[in-house]
Design a protein around this motif. Structure first.
Motif, mmCIF file in Angstrom:
data_model
loop_
_atom_site.group_PDB
_atom_site.id
_atom_site.type_symbol
_atom_site.label_atom_id
_atom_site.label_comp_id
_atom_site.label_asym_id
_atom_site.label_seq_id
_atom_site.Cartn_x
_atom_site.Cartn_y
_atom_site.Cartn_z
ATOM 1 N N ARG A 174 87.005 -20.572 103.976
ATOM 2 C CA ARG A 174 86.800 -21.213 102.677
ATOM 3 C C ARG A 174 87.099 -20.190 101.586
ATOM 4 O O ARG A 174 86.357 -19.227 101.401
ATOM 5 N N ASP A 203 84.521 -18.951 98.990
ATOM 6 C CA ASP A 203 83.435 -18.083 99.456
ATOM 7 C C ASP A 203 83.880 -16.643 99.696
ATOM 8 O O ASP A 203 83.159 -15.700 99.346
ATOM 9 N N THR A 243 79.967 -22.653 102.268
ATOM 10 C CA THR A 243 80.551 -23.940 101.870
ATOM 11 C C THR A 243 81.785 -24.307 102.697
ATOM 12 O O THR A 243 82.593 -25.130 102.264
ATOM 13 N N SER A 278 82.299 -27.954 103.296
ATOM 14 C CA SER A 278 82.513 -28.789 102.111
ATOM 15 C C SER A 278 83.980 -29.147 101.941
ATOM 16 O O SER A 278 84.313 -30.104 101.235
ATOM 17 N N SER A 279 84.846 -28.387 102.577
ATOM 18 C CA SER A 279 86.289 -28.593 102.460
ATOM 19 C C SER A 279 86.815 -29.436 103.608
ATOM 20 O O SER A 279 86.733 -29.041 104.779
ATOM 21 N N LYS A 280 87.391 -30.586 103.283
ATOM 22 C CA LYS A 280 88.009 -31.421 104.303
ATOM 23 C C LYS A 280 89.201 -30.699 104.921
ATOM 24 O O LYS A 280 89.477 -30.858 106.115
ATOM 25 N N THR A 303 73.527 -26.129 104.799
ATOM 26 C CA THR A 303 74.666 -26.507 103.955
ATOM 27 C C THR A 303 75.722 -27.267 104.750
ATOM 28 O O THR A 303 76.458 -28.089 104.186
ATOM 29 N N GLU A 334 74.459 -30.866 104.915
ATOM 30 C CA GLU A 334 74.617 -31.485 103.592
ATOM 31 C C GLU A 334 76.069 -31.850 103.325
ATOM 32 O O GLU A 334 76.379 -32.912 102.782
ATOM 33 N N ALA A 335 76.975 -30.947 103.704
ATOM 34 C CA ALA A 335 78.397 -31.192 103.471
ATOM 35 C C ALA A 335 78.881 -32.414 104.243
ATOM 36 O O ALA A 335 79.595 -33.273 103.697
ATOM 37 N N ASN A 341 77.690 -35.616 102.711
ATOM 38 C CA ASN A 341 78.493 -35.973 101.533
ATOM 39 C C ASN A 341 79.813 -36.613 101.951
ATOM 40 O O ASN A 341 80.282 -37.566 101.316
ATOM 41 N N HIS A 342 80.416 -36.079 103.006
ATOM 42 C CA HIS A 342 81.665 -36.677 103.492
ATOM 43 C C HIS A 342 81.429 -38.090 104.004
ATOM 44 O O HIS A 342 82.272 -38.979 103.808
ATOM 45 N N ASN A 347 81.522 -40.581 101.374
ATOM 46 C CA ASN A 347 82.832 -40.748 100.749
ATOM 47 C C ASN A 347 83.570 -41.888 101.446
ATOM 48 O O ASN A 347 83.876 -41.825 102.633
#
Length: 245
Positions: free
Chosen positions: A31, A34, A87, A90-92, A130, A133-134, A137-138, A141
């Motif tokens: 990432r 980061d 994170t 968090s990145s697809k 995290t 959580e990520a 969130n996906h 979506n």
């Protein structure tokens, strides 16, 4: 995933070349937000200083989906290092990289090593903190299918169960940590003297020159041989002995 200088492709051809199923020794997945300006940048520099051809994806165009160029880079890398940071999930894009890396591990027998940088490996393995959580969130979506999220979840679990390196303590020496990684990767990269010679642009030029000189020498030798035969071999006497009665 990285946002640093991309490694140039090392030429691997000469008159004595041998082929590999890879173009890069190491592919780095991490990432960028980061670790691009600290840990991963230092790791990449250390790998390259050891002569390990390391791929980073700065020069590739970004989009919603992982690019074909990046997929090829993963397929043509002998080793993949996944730098899990806070994170990462968090990145697809990172998660798609991860899935592809693990597919190549199974289908092409590539080596995969995770690095847990300031994250607990159990959080990655169990998709907690995290990482949990990520993925939540996906899931919310609407453009991301539940099948894809499940594939990411499985990939995180599988990768976290692989042998790798963990740096949790803020007081730990990052330089020594990187050195340990480079030492281990160097063994698997198998940079033999022959491979280093073939990979060198200078060596390739020398081989081309050698081939040219050898070709000229061969042609010159043949010309000398035929001239010798023409002037010094008694062709008339030989012809008469064979065909004159």
């Amino acid at each position: 995933m990285a946002n640093s200088e991309a490694s140039p492709l090392v030429p691997r051809f000469s008159f004595f070349s041998f082929t590999h199923p890879w173009k890069y020794h190491v592919f780095l997945s991490f990432r960028g937000e980061d670790t691009r300006n600290n840990f991963t940048a230092h790791l990449c520099s250390a790998l390259r200083l050891r002569g390990i051809n390391t791929f980073m994806d700065d020069e590739l165009s970004r989009g919603e989906d992982i690019s074909g160029e990046l997929l090829q880079a993963i397929e043509k890398s002998k080793i993949s290092i996944i730098v899990f940071s806070e994170t990462y999930a968090s990145s697809k894009w990172c998660l798609d990289e991860l899935v592809k890396i693990l597919e190549c591990k199974e289908s092409k027998k590539r080596l995969v090593r995770p690095v847990f940088y300031r994250v607990d490996p159990s959080h990655v393995r169990n998709v907690q903190g995290t990482f949990g959580e990520a993925l939540a969130n996906h899931e919310r979506n609407s453009s991301v299918s539940s099948e894809k999220v499940q594939k990411w979840r499985t990939a995180l679990n599988q990768a976290a169960n692989l042998s790798g390196w963990t740096l949790l303590n803020q007081q730990s020496s990052e330089a020594q940590f990187i050195n340990d990684i480079v030492q281990e990767i160097s063994k698997h990269a198998s940079l033999s003297l022959r491979e280093q010679f073939v990979a060198s642009p200078v060596a390739t030029t020398l081989c081309l020159l050698f081939g040219l000189l050898f070709g000229l020498y061969f042609i010159g030798s043949m010309v000398y041989f035929f001239r010798y035969c023409y002037y010094f071999v008694p062709w008339r006497e030989i012809f008469c002995e064979l065909f004159c009665f």
